[in-house]
Design an enzyme around this catalytic site. Sequence first.
Site, PDB file in Angstrom:
ATOM      1  N   GLY A  49       0.882  -1.260   0.117  1.00  5.99           N
ATOM      2  CA  GLY A  49       0.046  -0.014   0.045  1.00  5.99           C
ATOM      3  C   GLY A  49       0.769   1.262   0.132  1.00  5.99           C
ATOM      4  N   ASP A 108      -4.610   1.648  10.496  1.00  8.28           N
ATOM      5  CA  ASP A 108      -5.877   1.196  10.967  1.00  8.28           C
ATOM      6  C   ASP A 108      -6.030   0.641  12.536  1.00  8.28           C
ATOM      7  OD1 ASP A 108      -8.638   0.610  10.387  1.00  8.28           O
ATOM      8  OD2 ASP A 108      -8.262  -1.402   9.328  1.00  8.28           O
ATOM      9  N   THR A 109      -6.279  -0.548  12.457  1.00  2.16           N
ATOM     10  CA  THR A 109      -6.052  -1.258  13.978  1.00  2.16           C
ATOM     11  C   THR A 109      -4.875  -1.072  14.675  1.00  2.16           C
ATOM     12  OG1 THR A 109      -4.983  -3.441  13.327  1.00  2.16           O
ATOM     13  CG2 THR A 109      -7.574  -3.127  13.253  1.00  2.16           C
ATOM     14  N   GLY A 110      -3.718  -0.845  13.936  1.00  2.00           N
ATOM     15  CA  GLY A 110      -2.281  -0.415  14.555  1.00  2.00           C
ATOM     16  C   GLY A 110      -1.572  -1.730  14.767  1.00  2.00           C
ATOM     17  N   ASP A 165      -5.601  -0.439  -1.789  1.00  2.00           N
ATOM     18  CA  ASP A 165      -6.340  -1.351  -3.052  1.00  2.00           C
ATOM     19  C   ASP A 165      -7.577  -2.065  -2.476  1.00  2.00           C
ATOM     20  OD1 ASP A 165      -5.099  -3.088  -0.837  1.00  2.00           O
ATOM     21  OD2 ASP A 165      -5.741  -4.631  -2.447  1.00  2.00           O
TER      22      ASP A 165
HETATM   23  P1  IMP Z   1      -3.730  -2.422  10.668  1.00  2.00           P
HETATM   24  O1  IMP Z   1      -3.248  -0.963  10.996  1.00  2.00           O
HETATM   25  O2  IMP Z   1      -2.716  -3.385  11.076  1.00  2.00           O
HETATM   26  O3  IMP Z   1      -5.164  -2.824  10.919  1.00  2.00           O
HETATM   27  O4  IMP Z   1      -3.311  -2.494   8.944  1.00  2.00           O
HETATM   28  C1  IMP Z   1      -3.181  -1.640   8.184  1.00  2.00           C
HETATM   29  C2  IMP Z   1      -3.290  -1.871   6.785  1.00  2.00           C
HETATM   30  O5  IMP Z   1      -4.566  -2.472   6.525  1.00  2.00           O
HETATM   31  C3  IMP Z   1      -2.935  -0.998   5.757  1.00  2.00           C
HETATM   32  O6  IMP Z   1      -1.528  -1.038   5.687  1.00  2.00           O
HETATM   33  C4  IMP Z   1      -3.640  -1.365   4.686  1.00  2.00           C
HETATM   34  O7  IMP Z   1      -2.999  -2.389   3.682  1.00  2.00           O
HETATM   35  C5  IMP Z   1      -5.018  -1.941   5.055  1.00  2.00           C
HETATM   36  N1  IMP Z   1      -6.171  -0.973   5.060  1.00  2.00           N
HETATM   37  C6  IMP Z   1      -6.647  -0.456   6.274  1.00  2.00           C
HETATM   38  N2  IMP Z   1      -7.530   0.352   5.891  1.00  2.00           N
HETATM   39  C7  IMP Z   1      -7.661   0.175   4.799  1.00  2.00           C
HETATM   40  C8  IMP Z   1      -8.642   0.983   3.844  1.00  2.00           C
HETATM   41  O8  IMP Z   1      -9.482   1.759   4.009  1.00  2.00           O
HETATM   42  N3  IMP Z   1      -8.190   0.661   2.346  1.00  2.00           N
HETATM   43  C9  IMP Z   1      -7.347  -0.001   1.964  1.00  2.00           C
HETATM   44  N4  IMP Z   1      -6.458  -0.825   2.792  1.00  2.00           N
HETATM   45  C10 IMP Z   1      -6.641  -0.388   4.075  1.00  2.00           C
END
Ligand code: IMP
Length: 184
Positions: A49, A108-110, A165
């Site tokens: 991403g 997002d969740t971190g 994506d």
């Molecule tokens: P997290 O913070 O561990 O939940 O993961 C973050 C990853 O989730 C990011 O690097 C993205 O690849 C994916 N992600 C989270 N939110 C979105 C979104 O709204 N669109 C696309 N990918 C997302």
Amino acid sequence: MPDPGQMYKNIGKTVISEKRIRAKVSQLAEKISQEHQNSEVTLVSNLKGSFRFVSDLASRLTIPVRIDFISFRSYVGTKRKDSKVRIEKDLDLDIHGKDVILVEDIVDTGLTLNHIIRYFEEFKKPRTIKVCALLNKPSRRLVPVQMDYIGFEVPDKFLIGYGLDHEEYFRELNNIAEYKTRQK
Ligand code: IMP
């Protein structure tokens, strides 16, 4: 199998325009350059991403920079304790004693970021680790994460474009848009 023709009809309204992204990336690069004057940084991009963000960010830095890529993915289980992060690609560069900036598309969740930081601290021993994320979705946070440079705070919507994506499509878009899911 996804039907790309149908999926491209679900591109929703623009949340962040190409112009605003460009301006923000320049601003972040200026701040990072100022804070690392007479030094150098290693940008570590978590695939896929952040591939566009890291490229644009690096091109605007005015200090020496190395770039490396990792791929760490989080899987959220039904319970928080079931959540896992898998390493799909580790670093190629040695970051021991270096100033590292982790570059993320969106936090997002971190869970992913939290895991990467702990892994680097334990096994890679950089001098410093900072985080630069283009987007922050704080409403979905499960674990606290340190964030040093943030582009934009975004609401809890599924976003696509500028590297982000859905089913591997839409990374090529120059703006960031909402993706219209069926439930909405
Ligand atoms: P997290 O913070 O561990 O939940 O993961 C973050 C990853 O989730 C990011 O690097 C993205 O690849 C994916 N992600 C989270 N939110 C979105 C979104 O709204 N669109 C696309 N990918 C997302």
